[in-house]
Structure formats: C-alpha cells, structure tokens
Enzyme design. Structure first.
Site: not given
Ligand code: GAR
Length: 228
Positions: A155, A22-24, A103, A119, A117, A100, A75
């Site tokens: 991505d 969770g640093s972002n 979706l 990346h 997102n 991670m 999913r």
C-alpha cells in the site's frame, strides 16, 4: 468511420486483477463504455474461481482468466503466470481492483509505473486490511480512499487521486465502507483516465498532476464535524 476506428484502437489496453465482488471493476467497465474514455478493459484475471467480478467481466464481454494462486509453488511462480497472461493479452496498464494478493517486487518492476491500486483509506494512513475498522479505532473525523501507483512495499507508491468523506458518530465499519466505496467508484476510473493520458508526472515517490489539472477549482474544505 476510419477516424472512429483509429480512435477505438488507440485506447490503452488495461488488464484488471480481482479477487472478489468487483464493484471497482464495474466502475472501470462502465467508464470504458464512454466513447471518449481513453482505455479499454481487455482482460480480467482472478486468483479465486467463481467470484462475482468474473461474472461482471463476462457480462461486459471481456475475456477472463482464473489463475488460482494455490496452484503455484511460490509467489514468484504465480506472478510469472499473471505476467504471461497480461502480456499475451497485449495489456499496457494494470489495475488492481480488490485484488487481495501481494505482488512480488520482480513483477512490479516489470510494470514500472503502469500498475495502479485503489485502497480504502487516505494513505499513508491505515495500510493493510480492515481499514474502516482501523479508522474508527483511531477516531479520525475524515476518512477516504486513494488511487496510487503500486510499488513493492504494501500500500505504498505515488498517490494519484484521493477522495475524503466524513466519519459520522453512528458509523460502523460497514456504513463507513459504503460511503468510501461510492467515492472509490468515482476516482478510480478518473485516475486511470488521467494516467493513460499522461496527466501525471511520476517523480520518485510522488506524482504531480500536469499544469492544467492543478488549475483553480473549488477550495472548500471538508470539515468534520461541520462548523455550525
Ligand atoms: C475495495 O474497497 C477496495 O478498495 C479494497 O477492496 C474492496 C474491493 O471491492 N481493496 C483493498 O483493500 C486492497 N488493499 P470490490 O471488489 O467491490 O471492488
């Protein structure tokens, strides 16, 4: 006072999806502390229990929800639970921050151009996992990170911001990751700020910055290795 309350309540409501350290998320929470930041983090959702990102959210006073993906038969069922939680929290924009899980297209279409997102590569190079290992194996001299709008392909999606760093001869995946991560923490909050302020025009597969944001700036190139 009335004006201040109006300003606070007009902030965009952001939900952040996490799976780990969770640093972002922290960079987003720190930015949202700023009085002029146009967004607030109103919910943090993790698909993994007990990750440090959840502690970060709690320390910032942000409500958290754990939705373990293995509790769902498909999913689509997991994504439906995510969607319900985000909507119940009144979320308007979704940030993936080290989330991670892939979706489903249905979920992404329900949040058209409102999921972003971060990346750890200069997309479209090095999609998927182990991006720093991929960059070292490819021998690139410049690497970096990308904030993009999420589209159903992995991505993929309109690029909002990128930051580039040099690859040094002694780099390992870890040293390269930490150089890139420092830049992730700079561009992710800034990309969110500009997105909620309507400073990107999404045109099919590409995002353009509005006129003021394309104004003259430093034109210095990152040359790696440096010219002597
Ligand atoms: C970050 O480097 C982020 O770019 C990456 O995972 C890390 C999460 O760190 N995301 C992806 O690889 C997504 N495909 P954090 O939990 O400390 O933010």
């Amino acid at each position: 006072m009335g004006a201040m309350i109006a300003a606070a309540s007009s902030r965009a409501r952001v939900g952040v999806l996490v799976s780990g350290r969770g640093s972002n998320l922290q960079a987003l929470l720190d930015a949202a502390e700023g009085p002029d930041f146009p967004a607030s983090v109103v919910r943090v959702i993790s698909n993994i229990p007990d990750v440090y990102a959840l502690d970060r959210a709690r320390m910032a006073g942000v409500p958290t929800t754990v939705i373990p993906h293995q509790d769902f038969p498909s999913r689509e069922d997991f994504d439906a639970a995510l969607d319900a939680c985000l909507r119940e929290a009144g979320v308007e924009f979704v940030c993936l921050a080290g989330f991670m899980r892939v979706l489903s297209a249905g979920f992404i279409c329900g949040w058209q151009d409102r999921i972003i997102n971060i990346h750890p590569s200069l997309l479209p190079s090095f999609k998927g996992l182990h991006t720093h290992r991929q960059a070292l194996d490819a021998g690139v001299r410049v690497h970096g990170c990308t904030v993009h709008i999420v589209r159903p392909a992995l991505d993929d999606g309109p690029i909002l911001m990128q930051a580039a760093v040099p690859v040094l001869s002694a780099d390992t995946p870890d040293t390269l990751a930490s150089r890139v991560l420092e830049q992730e923490h700079r561009i992710y909050p800034e990309a969110l700020r500009r997105l909620v302020q309507g400073r990107f025009v999404i045109d099919g597969a590409k995002a353009q910055s509005v006129a003021g944001d394309t104004a003259e700036g430093p034109r210095q190139a990152l040359v790696s290795p440096p010219l002597l």
